[in-house]
Design a protein around this motif. Structure first.
Motif, PDB file in Angstrom:
ATOM      1  N   ALA A 125       1.043  -1.110  -0.079  1.00 19.66           N
ATOM      2  CA  ALA A 125       0.256  -0.313  -0.070  1.00 19.66           C
ATOM      3  C   ALA A 125       0.551   1.319  -0.164  1.00 19.66           C
ATOM      4  N   PRO A 126       0.436   2.409  -0.725  1.00 25.97           N
ATOM      5  CA  PRO A 126       1.403   3.527  -0.527  1.00 25.97           C
ATOM      6  C   PRO A 126       1.488   3.757   0.699  1.00 25.97           C
ATOM      7  N   GLN A 127       2.531   4.343   0.838  1.00 22.41           N
ATOM      8  CA  GLN A 127       3.202   5.270   2.260  1.00 22.41           C
ATOM      9  C   GLN A 127       2.248   6.645   2.366  1.00 22.41           C
ATOM     10  N   LEU A 128       1.562   7.113   4.015  1.00 22.85           N
ATOM     11  CA  LEU A 128       0.921   7.946   4.303  1.00 22.85           C
ATOM     12  C   LEU A 128       1.932   8.296   4.834  1.00 22.85           C
ATOM     13  N   LEU A 151      10.778  18.770   3.157  1.00 25.71           N
ATOM     14  CA  LEU A 151      10.021  17.295   3.675  1.00 25.71           C
ATOM     15  C   LEU A 151      10.892  16.859   2.651  1.00 25.71           C
ATOM     16  N   HIS A 152      11.351  15.347   2.549  1.00 29.97           N
ATOM     17  CA  HIS A 152      11.381  14.865   0.892  1.00 29.97           C
ATOM     18  C   HIS A 152      10.333  12.961   1.254  1.00 29.97           C
ATOM     19  N   GLY A 153       9.538  12.998   0.385  1.00 34.16           N
ATOM     20  CA  GLY A 153       8.675  11.403   0.673  1.00 34.16           C
ATOM     21  C   GLY A 153       8.706  10.891  -0.637  1.00 34.16           C
ATOM     22  N   GLU A 154       8.203   9.426  -0.013  1.00 37.63           N
ATOM     23  CA  GLU A 154       8.075   9.161  -1.168  1.00 37.63           C
ATOM     24  C   GLU A 154       6.819   9.084  -1.350  1.00 37.63           C
ATOM     25  N   GLY A 155       5.746   8.348  -0.219  1.00 36.37           N
ATOM     26  CA  GLY A 155       4.348   8.093  -0.877  1.00 36.37           C
ATOM     27  C   GLY A 155       3.510   9.384  -0.978  1.00 36.37           C
ATOM     28  N   MET A 156       2.127   9.317   0.282  1.00 39.92           N
ATOM     29  CA  MET A 156       1.434  10.753   0.006  1.00 39.92           C
ATOM     30  C   MET A 156       2.193  11.210   1.249  1.00 39.92           C
ATOM     31  N   THR A 201      10.372  23.825   2.296  1.00 47.06           N
ATOM     32  CA  THR A 201      10.538  22.761   0.732  1.00 47.06           C
ATOM     33  C   THR A 201       9.114  21.930   0.918  1.00 47.06           C
ATOM     34  N   VAL A 202       8.219  21.206   0.293  1.00 47.95           N
ATOM     35  CA  VAL A 202       8.021  20.037  -0.045  1.00 47.95           C
ATOM     36  C   VAL A 202       8.125  19.138  -1.387  1.00 47.95           C
ATOM     37  N   ASP A 203       8.996  17.906  -1.396  1.00 45.94           N
ATOM     38  CA  ASP A 203       9.473  17.289  -2.216  1.00 45.94           C
ATOM     39  C   ASP A 203       8.430  15.643  -2.225  1.00 45.94           C
ATOM     40  N   ILE A 204       7.265  15.175  -2.635  1.00 46.69           N
ATOM     41  CA  ILE A 204       7.154  14.351  -2.834  1.00 46.69           C
ATOM     42  C   ILE A 204       6.555  13.929  -3.673  1.00 46.69           C
ATOM     43  N   LYS A 205       6.907  12.396  -4.089  1.00 45.21           N
ATOM     44  CA  LYS A 205       6.686  11.837  -5.157  1.00 45.21           C
ATOM     45  C   LYS A 205       5.583  11.368  -5.471  1.00 45.21           C
ATOM     46  N   GLY A 206       4.619  10.895  -4.601  1.00 52.60           N
ATOM     47  CA  GLY A 206       3.186  10.897  -4.813  1.00 52.60           C
ATOM     48  C   GLY A 206       2.622  12.417  -4.647  1.00 52.60           C
ATOM     49  N   ASP A 207       1.104  11.935  -3.782  1.00 46.85           N
ATOM     50  CA  ASP A 207       0.069  13.321  -3.968  1.00 46.85           C
ATOM     51  C   ASP A 207       0.112  13.654  -2.699  1.00 46.85           C
ATOM     52  N   VAL A 208       0.111  14.608  -2.534  1.00 55.00           N
ATOM     53  CA  VAL A 208      -0.320  15.781  -1.625  1.00 55.00           C
ATOM     54  C   VAL A 208      -2.127  16.552  -1.646  1.00 55.00           C
ATOM     55  N   GLU A 209      -2.288  15.768   0.091  1.00 56.64           N
ATOM     56  CA  GLU A 209      -3.177  16.776  -0.228  1.00 56.64           C
ATOM     57  C   GLU A 209      -3.674  18.329   1.286  1.00 56.64           C
TER      58      GLU A 209
END
Length: 131
Positions: A7-10, A23-28, A38-46
């Protein structure tokens, strides 16, 4: 054998939480609190209606804004501004959806804008006169 699909990481920032930095991340990422940086996320941001991100830039695949976002925005997929959203900053996105009532100020460029045909001259409308 069969591989189990993960499951995608949250990553969740709760309403009474404040983060400052990069903030760097792989999931949501779901933001109910406040991020300064700065926010750099590979998935989605809400960003919920109680959420705020303020910083130099936010990068993600899809971004949904219901709260406040003050940054340069890079959405590889879709940027969605709900009716409660407030966005201040320049945007580069694959596609854009803005609900009535959303507030936005800045410059918008869709990723496919360069592939559009060149602008044509606008035909003169009937009954118009030059002043």
């Amino acid at each position: 054998m069969f591989k189990r699909k993960m499951a995608p990481q949250l990553t969740y920032l709760s309403q009474k939480t404040e983060f400052e930095g990069v903030l760097h991340g792989e999931g949501m990422l779901r933001v109910d609190g406040v991020i300064h940086g700065t926010v750099d996320i590979k998935g989605d941001v809400e960003i919920s209606s109680t959420g705020l991100i303020e910083g130099p830039e936010v990068k993600a695949h899809n971004i949904v804004v219901e709260g406040v976002l003050k940054a340069r925005v890079f959405a590889k997929g879709k940027l969605t501004l709900s009716r409660t959203a407030r966005l201040e900053g320049d945007v580069v996105a694959g596609s854009l959806e803005i609900e009535p009532g959303a507030y936005y100020t800045g410059y918008i460029e869709t990723c496919d804008a360069k592939s559009l045909p060149p602008a044509r001259e606008v035909p003169e409308l009937y009954g118009t006169t030059e002043v």
